[in-house]
Scaffold this motif. Structure first.
Motif, PDB file in Angstrom:
ATOM      1  N   LEU A  55      -0.085   3.239  -3.491  1.00 45.08           N
ATOM      2  CA  LEU A  55      -1.445   4.254  -3.309  1.00 45.08           C
ATOM      3  C   LEU A  55      -1.382   5.616  -3.549  1.00 45.08           C
ATOM      4  CD1 LEU A  55      -3.280   2.987   0.006  1.00 45.08           C
ATOM      5  CD2 LEU A  55      -4.158   2.938  -2.251  1.00 45.08           C
ATOM      6  N   ALA A  56      -2.133   6.200  -4.100  1.00 45.12           N
ATOM      7  CA  ALA A  56      -1.929   7.375  -4.778  1.00 45.12           C
ATOM      8  C   ALA A  56      -2.556   8.192  -3.665  1.00 45.12           C
ATOM      9  CB  ALA A  56      -2.698   7.726  -5.903  1.00 45.12           C
ATOM     10  N   GLY A  57      -3.252   7.560  -2.711  1.00 43.98           N
ATOM     11  CA  GLY A  57      -3.982   8.627  -1.682  1.00 43.98           C
ATOM     12  C   GLY A  57      -4.143   7.757  -0.380  1.00 43.98           C
ATOM     13  N   ARG A  58      -4.885   8.047   0.461  1.00 46.68           N
ATOM     14  CA  ARG A  58      -5.021   7.473   2.004  1.00 46.68           C
ATOM     15  C   ARG A  58      -6.362   6.916   2.138  1.00 46.68           C
ATOM     16  NH1 ARG A  58      -0.165   6.320   3.974  1.00 46.68           N
ATOM     17  NH2 ARG A  58      -0.778   6.563   5.960  1.00 46.68           N
TER      18      ARG A  58
ATOM     19  N   ARG B 134     -15.811   6.534  -7.537  1.00 48.66           N
ATOM     20  CA  ARG B 134     -14.504   7.500  -7.427  1.00 48.66           C
ATOM     21  C   ARG B 134     -14.315   7.722  -6.236  1.00 48.66           C
ATOM     22  NH1 ARG B 134     -13.045  10.409 -12.951  1.00 48.66           N
ATOM     23  NH2 ARG B 134     -13.606   8.578 -14.464  1.00 48.66           N
ATOM     24  N   SER B 135     -14.731   7.103  -4.850  1.00 44.83           N
ATOM     25  CA  SER B 135     -14.619   7.425  -3.514  1.00 44.83           C
ATOM     26  C   SER B 135     -13.307   6.949  -2.840  1.00 44.83           C
ATOM     27  CB  SER B 135     -15.748   6.694  -2.736  1.00 44.83           C
ATOM     28  OG  SER B 135     -17.046   7.406  -3.188  1.00 44.83           O
ATOM     29  N   PHE B 136     -12.919   6.018  -3.368  1.00 41.19           N
ATOM     30  CA  PHE B 136     -11.564   5.500  -2.672  1.00 41.19           C
ATOM     31  C   PHE B 136     -10.186   5.165  -3.502  1.00 41.19           C
ATOM     32  CE2 PHE B 136     -15.233   3.770  -0.672  1.00 41.19           C
ATOM     33  CZ  PHE B 136     -14.827   3.861   0.840  1.00 41.19           C
ATOM     34  N   ASP B 137      -9.102   5.518  -3.058  1.00 42.20           N
ATOM     35  CA  ASP B 137      -7.933   5.351  -3.491  1.00 42.20           C
ATOM     36  C   ASP B 137      -7.488   3.692  -3.657  1.00 42.20           C
ATOM     37  OD1 ASP B 137      -7.187   8.203  -3.871  1.00 42.20           O
ATOM     38  OD2 ASP B 137      -7.182   8.065  -1.900  1.00 42.20           O
ATOM     39  N   GLY B 138      -7.902   2.970  -2.785  1.00 42.40           N
ATOM     40  CA  GLY B 138      -7.433   1.547  -2.735  1.00 42.40           C
ATOM     41  C   GLY B 138      -8.668   0.505  -2.194  1.00 42.40           C
TER      42      GLY B 138
ATOM     43  N   LEU C  26       0.738  -1.154  -0.041  1.00 39.79           N
ATOM     44  CA  LEU C  26      -0.128  -0.008   0.038  1.00 39.79           C
ATOM     45  C   LEU C  26       0.789   1.223  -0.058  1.00 39.79           C
ATOM     46  CD1 LEU C  26      -2.649  -1.004   2.519  1.00 39.79           C
ATOM     47  CD2 LEU C  26      -2.754  -1.195   0.206  1.00 39.79           C
ATOM     48  N   ASP C  27       1.799   1.320   0.951  1.00 42.73           N
ATOM     49  CA  ASP C  27       2.759   2.429   0.930  1.00 42.73           C
ATOM     50  C   ASP C  27       3.384   2.750  -0.363  1.00 42.73           C
ATOM     51  OD1 ASP C  27       2.009   2.454   3.538  1.00 42.73           O
ATOM     52  OD2 ASP C  27       3.652   1.587   4.411  1.00 42.73           O
TER      53      ASP C  27
ATOM     54  N   GLY D 100      -6.708   5.075 -11.753  1.00 47.36           N
ATOM     55  CA  GLY D 100      -5.432   4.728 -11.069  1.00 47.36           C
ATOM     56  C   GLY D 100      -5.301   4.101  -9.708  1.00 47.36           C
ATOM     57  N   GLY D 101      -6.641   3.997  -9.205  1.00 44.68           N
ATOM     58  CA  GLY D 101      -6.813   3.325  -7.964  1.00 44.68           C
ATOM     59  C   GLY D 101      -6.333   1.774  -7.815  1.00 44.68           C
ATOM     60  N   LEU D 102      -5.890   1.408  -6.640  1.00 39.25           N
ATOM     61  CA  LEU D 102      -5.499  -0.049  -6.238  1.00 39.25           C
ATOM     62  C   LEU D 102      -6.309  -0.939  -5.603  1.00 39.25           C
ATOM     63  CD1 LEU D 102      -2.271  -1.136  -6.061  1.00 39.25           C
ATOM     64  CD2 LEU D 102      -2.552  -0.515  -3.540  1.00 39.25           C
ATOM     65  N   VAL D 103      -6.200  -2.073  -6.395  1.00 38.28           N
ATOM     66  CA  VAL D 103      -7.015  -3.320  -5.575  1.00 38.28           C
ATOM     67  C   VAL D 103      -5.901  -4.281  -4.930  1.00 38.28           C
ATOM     68  CG1 VAL D 103      -7.268  -4.501  -7.707  1.00 38.28           C
ATOM     69  CG2 VAL D 103      -8.929  -5.079  -5.944  1.00 38.28           C
ATOM     70  N   TYR D 104      -6.217  -4.554  -4.091  1.00 36.84           N
ATOM     71  CA  TYR D 104      -5.170  -5.498  -3.286  1.00 36.84           C
ATOM     72  C   TYR D 104      -6.143  -6.935  -2.921  1.00 36.84           C
ATOM     73  CZ  TYR D 104      -2.081  -6.963   0.259  1.00 36.84           C
ATOM     74  OH  TYR D 104      -0.780  -7.635   1.102  1.00 36.84           O
ATOM     75  N   ILE D 105      -5.811  -8.148  -3.367  1.00 36.02           N
ATOM     76  CA  ILE D 105      -6.624  -9.304  -3.126  1.00 36.02           C
ATOM     77  C   ILE D 105      -5.694 -10.186  -2.427  1.00 36.02           C
ATOM     78  CG2 ILE D 105      -8.000 -11.220  -4.248  1.00 36.02           C
ATOM     79  CD1 ILE D 105      -8.484  -9.176  -6.855  1.00 36.02           C
ATOM     80  N   SER D 106      -6.223 -10.806  -1.451  1.00 37.92           N
ATOM     81  CA  SER D 106      -5.671 -11.840  -1.016  1.00 37.92           C
ATOM     82  C   SER D 106      -6.624 -12.906  -0.778  1.00 37.92           C
ATOM     83  CB  SER D 106      -5.151 -11.701   0.580  1.00 37.92           C
ATOM     84  OG  SER D 106      -4.359 -12.791   0.944  1.00 37.92           O
TER      85      SER D 106
END
Length: 214
Positions: free
Chosen positions: A32-35, A96-100, A28-29, A130-136
């Motif tokens: 991510l473009a934002g928090r 478009r509410s989230f950066d990740g 994430l660090d 440009g938002g990030l998805v993080y899948i586990s």
């Protein structure tokens, strides 16, 4: 398993299940473009607490299980976490509410292709450009125990890797090619297979994926 039955199951076991997928904060660090982060399927808030302690103060958690969210409030009363109960089909946020967006052990609980595709469409909708998805999540295993239950239930569910646990809930283990197809709208950043302990204390092949929305 119908959605209402799933909700009843997760409400019933909310106080006893423990999740183990590790959160790699460096992912994430670094990307991510934002928090503003959404933990989709946050359960009892394990990742939300970790994010909060790491300085992610605008994180939101959503889950369809009211009992899971109640457990989260009980476990982390001092963190003032923002929790939203969802209907299990849509994400109750503007586009478009989230950066990740985090999806940890969520796909395994949504066993059909259509459900998973609908969820990823919702993720795309609420992510900023440009938002990030993080899948586990869990991969197909090759050990005799898992292969037996994949074969046992393929006739019922029509998909190798989908099976019913003894406690009644239907889950899915995934083929890597399907994950690539499911995340086709994202540019791959990282993909890492690993071994995880499941919520029932077994070992399983798993993966972590991060990608950026085109």
């Amino acid at each position: 398993m119908e959605l209402q039955s799933r909700k009843e199951y997760w409400n019933r076991v909310a106080g006893e299940k423990v999740f183990h997928h590790p959160l790699q904060l460096a992912w994430l660090d670094s990307h991510l473009a934002g928090r503003d982060v959404l933990d989709c399927g946050c359960g009892y808030g394990r990742l939300l607490a970790e994010l909060a302690h790491h300085g992610y103060c605008t994180t939101v958690g959503t889950d369809f299980s009211g009992q899971m969210l109640s457990r989260c409030h009980t476990l982390y009363p001092g963190l003032n976490l923002r929790l939203v109960q969802s209907d299990g089909k849509t994400l109750p946020f503007r586009g478009r509410s989230f950066d990740g967006v985090l999806l940890f052990s969520v796909l395994t609980c949504m066993p059909t292709d259509g459900e998973q595709q609908a969820l990823l469409a919702e993720v795309q909708r609420i992510l900023r450009p440009g938002g990030l998805v993080y899948i586990s999540d869990l991969l197909l295993n090759t050990d005799p125990r898992n292969v037996h239950r994949y074969r046992q239930f393929v006739g019922e569910f029509g998909l190798y890797g989908v099976f019913r646990l003894p406690e009644g809930v239907v889950v899915r283990h995934h083929d890597e090619q399907w994950i690539r197809s499911l995340t086709a709208a994202f540019d791959l950043i990282q993909y890492e297979p690993f071994i995880v302990t499941t919520m029932n204390g077994n070992r399983s092949a798993a993966f972590q994926y991060s990608g950026r929305l085109r």
